[in-house]
Motif scaffolding. Structure first.
Motif, mmCIF file in Angstrom:
data_model
loop_
_atom_site.group_PDB
_atom_site.id
_atom_site.type_symbol
_atom_site.label_atom_id
_atom_site.label_comp_id
_atom_site.label_asym_id
_atom_site.label_seq_id
_atom_site.Cartn_x
_atom_site.Cartn_y
_atom_site.Cartn_z
ATOM 1 N N PRO A 1 0.823 -1.202 0.000
ATOM 2 C CA PRO A 1 0.000 0.000 0.000
ATOM 3 C C PRO A 1 0.862 1.259 0.000
ATOM 4 O O PRO A 1 1.974 1.272 0.531
ATOM 5 C CB PRO A 1 -0.788 -0.123 1.307
ATOM 6 N N LEU A 2 0.345 2.338 -0.596
ATOM 7 C CA LEU A 2 1.071 3.599 -0.622
ATOM 8 C C LEU A 2 0.984 4.277 0.734
ATOM 9 O O LEU A 2 -0.083 4.295 1.363
ATOM 10 C CB LEU A 2 0.487 4.515 -1.700
ATOM 11 N N PRO A 3 2.087 4.855 1.208
ATOM 12 C CA PRO A 3 2.056 5.562 2.504
ATOM 13 C C PRO A 3 1.045 6.700 2.480
ATOM 14 O O PRO A 3 0.990 7.485 1.523
ATOM 15 C CB PRO A 3 3.482 6.090 2.650
ATOM 16 N N GLY A 4 0.233 6.778 3.517
ATOM 17 C CA GLY A 4 -0.706 7.873 3.636
ATOM 18 C C GLY A 4 -1.939 7.772 2.765
ATOM 19 O O GLY A 4 -2.704 8.733 2.663
ATOM 20 N N VAL A 5 -2.179 6.616 2.130
ATOM 21 C CA VAL A 5 -3.325 6.461 1.230
ATOM 22 C C VAL A 5 -4.218 5.330 1.745
ATOM 23 O O VAL A 5 -3.752 4.216 1.947
ATOM 24 C CB VAL A 5 -2.883 6.145 -0.216
ATOM 25 N N MET A 6 -5.489 5.648 1.978
ATOM 26 C CA MET A 6 -6.447 4.629 2.380
ATOM 27 C C MET A 6 -7.409 4.353 1.232
ATOM 28 O O MET A 6 -8.013 5.283 0.689
ATOM 29 C CB MET A 6 -7.249 5.077 3.609
ATOM 30 N N VAL A 7 -7.551 3.094 0.870
ATOM 31 C CA VAL A 7 -8.492 2.677 -0.175
ATOM 32 C C VAL A 7 -9.627 1.932 0.517
ATOM 33 O O VAL A 7 -9.411 0.853 1.073
ATOM 34 C CB VAL A 7 -7.814 1.769 -1.219
ATOM 35 N N PRO A 8 -10.843 2.499 0.543
ATOM 36 C CA PRO A 8 -11.968 1.834 1.216
ATOM 37 C C PRO A 8 -12.158 0.414 0.718
ATOM 38 O O PRO A 8 -12.188 0.153 -0.490
ATOM 39 C CB PRO A 8 -13.165 2.724 0.850
ATOM 40 N N GLY A 9 -12.256 -0.521 1.660
ATOM 41 C CA GLY A 9 -12.465 -1.919 1.317
ATOM 42 C C GLY A 9 -11.202 -2.677 0.968
ATOM 43 O O GLY A 9 -11.226 -3.901 0.834
ATOM 44 N N SER A 11 -7.936 -1.516 2.436
ATOM 45 C CA SER A 11 -6.898 -1.172 3.409
ATOM 46 C C SER A 11 -7.300 -1.763 4.758
ATOM 47 O O SER A 11 -7.972 -1.113 5.554
ATOM 48 C CB SER A 11 -6.736 0.350 3.509
ATOM 49 N N PRO A 12 -6.909 -3.004 5.012
ATOM 50 C CA PRO A 12 -7.379 -3.691 6.217
ATOM 51 C C PRO A 12 -6.775 -3.133 7.505
ATOM 52 O O PRO A 12 -7.388 -3.217 8.565
ATOM 53 C CB PRO A 12 -6.944 -5.139 5.986
#
Length: 381
Positions: A1-9, A11-12
């Motif tokens: 995952p990219l630092p500082g990036v949340m992807v709904p569904g 990003s556990p």
């Protein structure tokens, strides 16, 4: 995952905020991506002077989510101005008068005939030299933050505020013949009541006296004191995330009381936020994924109408009481300030205890809020 990036569904785990650098230097100050006569701040290039705030006011999200406090370098801002060639610059920051290059930068702008505008200033950071320069270059108004109606409330919110310094600043502003003094504050604090409002009335008498003292025998100085009162909206990642949302009727009563107080003084004007609009902000600030159907409907019929259709949901979100171990929707993001520290500050709010500002030596010299551990970990953990 990219630092500082949340992807709904997708990003556990909790997502860490990305912080560039660990020093007190703001390496990449933000600025307007375009300047337009159609923008909210018309024909003005907004420049970020500092990010984060060392004072730790317990209601302020910027003091938490933008830690550590950092100042821009004057050369970086000069380069932006020279590249954009604006007619007017608006300086944005949580503590403008803390920036050591504030006056030199303003002089540099004035030499190039670039107009400027400042956001609110701390009364204890106003020097005669700064005020004199602002007046000489045509500034007609000064904005100061009062925040709370009483000393008790200001202490609870950890507002490092000196009544004497504030009144002295009012007198100096009037002595230098600024036309307008703008004051702003917040109402709706937990346990705010009549005793706080009565003390506020006494303090406004002192403000009026300081204004007249600054005018002297000339009777020239601040002609208008404008008080703007907004409603408390408890914010995520602040100690007040554990506070209950203020009741709309109580907010209306407070606004009526402040309007009556200000109306007793000649040359003062009151403006209060609509409590109903503030409740909309509270709904958006406190809600999680459960409010999505309401927002989806709002895209079709507008937010006020959508909130009326989802009245039960709105009330559930606004009346939701938070306990110490309550899991908030925003806990999925890790901003660096520990939850333990935030809750301890909430306890201090209720006890009227003060926490000192962040040290100038940086997070590693303090270790109080958790940013020292946060910065020591690799990005993207």
């Amino acid at each position: 995952p990219l630092p500082g990036v949340m992807v709904p569904g997708m990003s556990p785990e909790r997502v860490r905020r990305a912080v560039v650098g660990a020093s007190n230097v703001l390496g990449s100050p933000a600025y307007s991506c375009f300047v337009s006569s159609e923008a909210q701040f018309r024909d003005m290039l907004l420049l970020e002077v500092n990010r984060g705030c060392p004072y730790g006011c317990r209601f302020c999200a910027a003091g938490s989510i933008y830690k550590p406090p950092r100042h821009a370098e004057m050369a970086a801002l000069q380069e932006i101005v020279e590249r954009c060639e604006p007619h007017k610059v608006g300086l944005v920051g949580t503590a403008l008068t803390d920036w050591p290059d504030l006056l030199p930068f303003l002089r540099w702008l004035a030499e190039r005939k670039v107009k400027f505008s400042l956001s609110s200033l701390r009364a204890d950071g106003l020097t005669d030299e700064l005020l004199g320069f602002l007046r000489h270059t045509g500034t007609r108004s000064v904005t100061l933050a009062l925040e709370g109606a009483s000393r008790r409330l200001r202490r609870a919110m950890n507002k490092h505020f000196s009544e004497d310094a504030f009144l002295e600043a009012v007198a100096r502003v009037s002595r230098l013949q600024f036309g307008t003094l703008k004051l702003y504050m917040i109402t709706g604090w937990p346990d705010e009541g009549e005793e706080d409002w009565a003390e506020f009335e006494e303090f406004m008498s002192c403000v009026d006296a300081a204004r007249k003292a600054g005018q002297g025998n000339r009777k020239k100085g601040v002609e208008l004191v404008s008080l703007s009162v907004s409603c408390l909206v408890p914010k995520a990642w602040t100690p007040l995330q554990w506070a209950d949302t203020p009741d709309e009727d109580r907010l209306k009563a407070a606004m009526k009381r402040f309007k009556g107080i200000v109306g007793r003084f000649k040359g003062m004007r009151f403006a209060g936020e609509n409590p109903a609009q503030a409740r909309v902000q509270m709904f958006l600030a406190r809600g999680g994924e459960e409010i999505f159907p309401c927002l989806e409907r709002a895209a079709e019929i507008g937010l006020p109408a959508a909130m009326r259709e989802h009245d039960a949901l709105v009330h559930d979100v606004l009346l939701r009481h938070a306990e110490r171990d309550t899991v908030f929707p925003w806990d999925r993001l890790e901003i660096g300030v520990s939850r333990k520290f935030l809750y301890s500050e909430w306890v201090k709010y209720r006890r009227g205890m003060v926490t000192p500002p962040c040290p100038q030596d940086g997070c590693q010299a303090c270790g109080l809020c958790g940013m020292d551990d946060f910065q020591s970990l690799p990005h993207g953990r």
